[in-house]
Design an enzyme around this catalytic site. Sequence first.
Site, PDB file in Angstrom:
ATOM      1  N   HIS A 328       0.811  -1.088   0.084  1.00 58.86           N
ATOM      2  CA  HIS A 328       0.080   0.127   0.100  1.00 58.86           C
ATOM      3  C   HIS A 328       0.823   1.177  -0.034  1.00 58.86           C
ATOM      4  O   HIS A 328       0.340   2.256  -0.484  1.00 58.86           O
ATOM      5  CB  HIS A 328      -0.877  -0.026   1.235  1.00 58.86           C
ATOM      6  CG  HIS A 328      -2.001  -0.987   1.231  1.00 58.86           C
ATOM      7  ND1 HIS A 328      -2.148  -2.025   1.545  1.00 58.86           N
ATOM      8  CD2 HIS A 328      -3.247  -0.479   0.421  1.00 58.86           C
ATOM      9  CE1 HIS A 328      -3.442  -2.600   1.155  1.00 58.86           C
ATOM     10  NE2 HIS A 328      -3.957  -1.769   0.444  1.00 58.86           N
ATOM     11  N   GLY A 329       2.136   1.121   0.660  1.00 59.91           N
ATOM     12  CA  GLY A 329       2.927   2.390   0.602  1.00 59.91           C
ATOM     13  C   GLY A 329       3.372   2.736   1.983  1.00 59.91           C
ATOM     14  O   GLY A 329       3.306   1.556   2.910  1.00 59.91           O
TER      15      GLY A 329
END
Length: 521
Positions: A328-329
């Site tokens: 996702h980051g």
Amino acid sequence: MLAAYFLIPSVSLFYLIGLFDLWAGLRALLISSVGAYVIAAKIHGPYMPWVGFVFLMGHLSINHLSRQSRGDPGVIDITGAQMVLVMKLSAFCWNVHDGRLPQEGLSDFQKERSIRQLPSLLDYAGYVFFFPSLFAGPSFDYVEYHRWIETTMFEVPPGTDASKHPPTRKKRRIPRSRTPATLKAMAGLLWIFTFIKLSGWYNTELLTGDQFLTYSFPYRLWLLHMFGVSSRTKYYGVWALTEGACILSGLGYKGIDPTTGRVQWNRLQNVNPLGVETAQNTRAYLENWNINTNHWLRNYVYLRVTPKGKKPGFRASLATFTTSAFWHGFYPGYYLSFILASFLQTVAKNFRRHVRPLFLTPSGSGAPTTTKRIYDILSFFCTQLAFSFAVAPFILLTFPASFKVWSRVYFYCPIGVMLSMAFFASPAKQYLIRLQERRTGVGGTGAGVGGVDGVDGTGPGIDQKKGGNRPLMPSRNISHEDSTRRTTVMGVPSDPGRELDEMMAEVKAEVKARNWTGGGG
């Protein structure tokens, strides 16, 4: 046929370069796709898929950090498309690896998805740059794409009644898909319109502004909930549009429903909005969200780190959680949401295991009592309010904004989690177990009745077909049975406390084994 192979990537290139001028984005996609193909072609042995996975995740992480350093999460960049590509290409590496293994040692899922011969570069480019799913998904395996491009996906089993064949147009083998595709497109546009309207009313500025403090606590909860709903409608719209495009192309075809005889078009369904918005427990909430990512995490991370012949345990859960988070980051809000959601899973499991059975008939059939509706209503409100709180950092992204909003609703969710965990760590848990034993007249029902474990995915499950009381036996191979029993959903551990206990047990076993080996040498 050759024209189709050229046309598919050409459309994507037109949008990437001609429309969005994303030359840097094209370069990023080419690096990932070429790198994965070379790794799959040149590296042989058990570590090939892991080399591909590390390469793809590392490249994605670099671009995530680059995007985050620019400080403008709203700017158009390629990380969304690259996230989809990581799922497709890491699965591609595993499928190639499975194709090199003896078939008798593979599960049915692995046999179905294995790639026995490396595809040509042109065929591979079509898979990578399949336009309907390029920017926002859905993700799918290469075998599905190949069966679609060769039209073998649409073959009906021999002996099927001609009246049950899906309708096609002239000599076209793909069943008529205009109506379901149009309905999906209309739903997508409706969701996008809803997002445009709601985002003007429920947004970050509302929750972080001074006006928010003037509202009563119940109204703040409503605003927080609608803030999450507003953000989700954007994804509902985009995913409905992309799914509609896949249906129109034929790739969304899933065969014929044996019961109704109707064509199914939900092969690439990525979200069930009704399932999310009406979920009565955490697992239902997460399983209906980003469905294809759940499939990828389960089949290509969770089960792949589990040694053959063993059940998935702490290492599998940790690897899945880490992968989901990094995929996702690196915004802090993502990790706040993931960690809190994992504890929500534990609380939900305890309520479903020890409280829910009290609202079912004691016969073991799982039939609801007259008061079951009360439990369902309370479960719905608790689940929705809990996730309204938990997903806020996922949208707000930063620590300061997340804690600011959390503090304005008095941290009701983590307080509720701590009180619930304290409750089930107290003698009250044993009281509930004894109460249920008295109701059923059978001892040792601490896991509940009516397939509670099987529903929650945190225990051995109940074989309902053979009397309802026999535990399901673990499978020795990688299988969907293993994955649905204890797998994490969206990388969120189903029971952090249990996972920690398993970690300690594994560490102790490893230390003991090393000491024994050292003593024997």
